[in-house]
Design a protein around this motif. Structure first.
Motif, PDB file in Angstrom:
ATOM      1  N   THR A  51      74.860   1.154  49.941  1.00 39.22           N
ATOM      2  CA  THR A  51      74.838   2.565  49.564  1.00 39.22           C
ATOM      3  C   THR A  51      74.074   2.778  48.271  1.00 39.22           C
ATOM      4  O   THR A  51      73.253   3.699  48.154  1.00 39.22           O
ATOM      5  N   VAL A  52      74.330   1.951  47.277  1.00 34.63           N
ATOM      6  CA  VAL A  52      73.639   2.054  45.988  1.00 34.63           C
ATOM      7  C   VAL A  52      72.159   1.731  46.154  1.00 34.63           C
ATOM      8  O   VAL A  52      71.295   2.403  45.581  1.00 34.63           O
ATOM      9  N   PHE A  53      71.860   0.727  46.948  1.00 31.46           N
ATOM     10  CA  PHE A  53      70.461   0.350  47.193  1.00 31.46           C
ATOM     11  C   PHE A  53      69.696   1.479  47.867  1.00 31.46           C
ATOM     12  O   PHE A  53      68.571   1.821  47.462  1.00 31.46           O
ATOM     13  N   TRP A  64      80.600   1.216  42.015  1.00 29.35           N
ATOM     14  CA  TRP A  64      79.862   0.032  41.567  1.00 29.35           C
ATOM     15  C   TRP A  64      79.758   0.079  40.054  1.00 29.35           C
ATOM     16  O   TRP A  64      79.453   1.128  39.474  1.00 29.35           O
ATOM     17  N   LYS A  65      80.026  -1.049  39.424  1.00 30.27           N
ATOM     18  CA  LYS A  65      79.988  -1.109  37.960  1.00 30.27           C
ATOM     19  C   LYS A  65      78.633  -1.618  37.512  1.00 30.27           C
ATOM     20  O   LYS A  65      78.298  -2.778  37.735  1.00 30.27           O
ATOM     21  N   ASP A  66      77.868  -0.738  36.896  1.00 26.58           N
ATOM     22  CA  ASP A  66      76.621  -1.125  36.233  1.00 26.58           C
ATOM     23  C   ASP A  66      76.906  -1.091  34.730  1.00 26.58           C
ATOM     24  O   ASP A  66      77.757  -1.831  34.263  1.00 26.58           O
ATOM     25  N   MET A  67      76.187  -0.283  33.974  1.00 29.50           N
ATOM     26  CA  MET A  67      76.582  -0.066  32.588  1.00 29.50           C
ATOM     27  C   MET A  67      77.888   0.726  32.530  1.00 29.50           C
ATOM     28  O   MET A  67      78.668   0.615  31.582  1.00 29.50           O
ATOM     29  N   ARG A  68      78.109   1.528  33.557  1.00 27.14           N
ATOM     30  CA  ARG A  68      79.338   2.296  33.713  1.00 27.14           C
ATOM     31  C   ARG A  68      79.655   2.360  35.195  1.00 27.14           C
ATOM     32  O   ARG A  68      78.891   1.873  36.027  1.00 27.14           O
ATOM     33  N   THR A  70      75.400  10.399  45.049  1.00 26.96           N
ATOM     34  CA  THR A  70      76.450  10.229  44.059  1.00 26.96           C
ATOM     35  C   THR A  70      77.471  11.359  44.194  1.00 26.96           C
ATOM     36  O   THR A  70      77.185  12.411  44.757  1.00 26.96           O
ATOM     37  N   VAL A  71      78.647  11.129  43.637  1.00 31.99           N
ATOM     38  CA  VAL A  71      79.727  12.096  43.766  1.00 31.99           C
ATOM     39  C   VAL A  71      80.591  12.034  42.514  1.00 31.99           C
ATOM     40  O   VAL A  71      80.713  10.987  41.869  1.00 31.99           O
TER      41      VAL A  71
END
Length: 208
Positions: free
Chosen positions: A93-95, A56-60, A17-18
């Motif tokens: 990347t998120v995975f 990537w949009k999750d809850m935020r 993360t960044v």
């Protein structure tokens, strides 16, 4: 971003993360207006290299940078919203980050729980305490992995390890001055000759 490029030149891949205020992070990914629904994402690639920036949009909004993921690769993701299970798509990347981040996060958690040292603006002091705390945490992990302790307790906590470590390092040290200079003298009377005797007060005046 320059750090990831430097690591990639040495054949080392990275993913994490960044913060959006980091130097070199694309402005288009800071607060993209087109990401309105949960599961939406946007990826930017630096030239023809593997260096990618992702939001990537999750809850935020969650921002990542990576040098090990194909920008065209996406994976399935499940999120629970109340009783409903949402089927989403996420970038590779998120995975990859969610799959392999556990070790670093646990290490940071252990290091912050019983941190040694104090905060300092001098970089060498911060680096020294950081390396010392990392060494203690790593020693605890190796200690649990290789040692069989004759105890009824199944867990050997980090606090117990640190207490044993302190006892081993301190040993018989005392801050008080020793007049004997650390030399241990043999007692005047052997311990085997003391048994059977009774200490009594002798009659008469006390002499020096």
């Amino acid at each position: 971003m320059p750090l990831l490029q430097r690591l990639l030149d040495f054949g080392l891949y990275a993913c994490g993360t960044v913060r959006v205020n980091r130097v070199g992070f694309p402005k288009d990914l800071k607060k993209p207006r087109e990401l309105t629904n949960r599961g939406d994402f946007k990826i930017l690639q630096h030239g023809d290299t593997n260096l990618t920036a992702t939001v990537w949009k999750d809850m935020r909004l969650i921002h990542h940078m990576s040098t090990l993921s194909d920008p065209c690769d996406t994976r399935d993701a499940q999120r629970r919203f109340g009783r409903e299970v949402l089927q989403l798509r996420q970038p590779h990347t998120v995975f990859a980050y969610n799959k392999f981040m556990g070790g670093v996060d646990l290490h940071d958690q252990f290091r912050a729980k019983y941190s040694v040292g104090s905060c300092s603006k001098k970089w060498w002091k911060y680096l020294f305490w950081f390396c010392l705390n990392c060494a203690i945490v790593n020693a605890h992990i190796v200690y649990k992995a290789v040692l069989t302790r004759p105890t009824k307790r199944k867990r050997f906590t980090q606090l117990e390890f640190r207490q044993e470590l302190l006892r081993s390092l301190i040993g018989g040290f005392s801050k008080r001055k020793r007049t004997t200079g650390g030399v241990v003298f043999k007692p005047l009377v052997d311990t085997e000759n003391i048994s059977g005797h009774v200490n009594v007060r002798m009659p008469g005046a006390r002499t020096t």
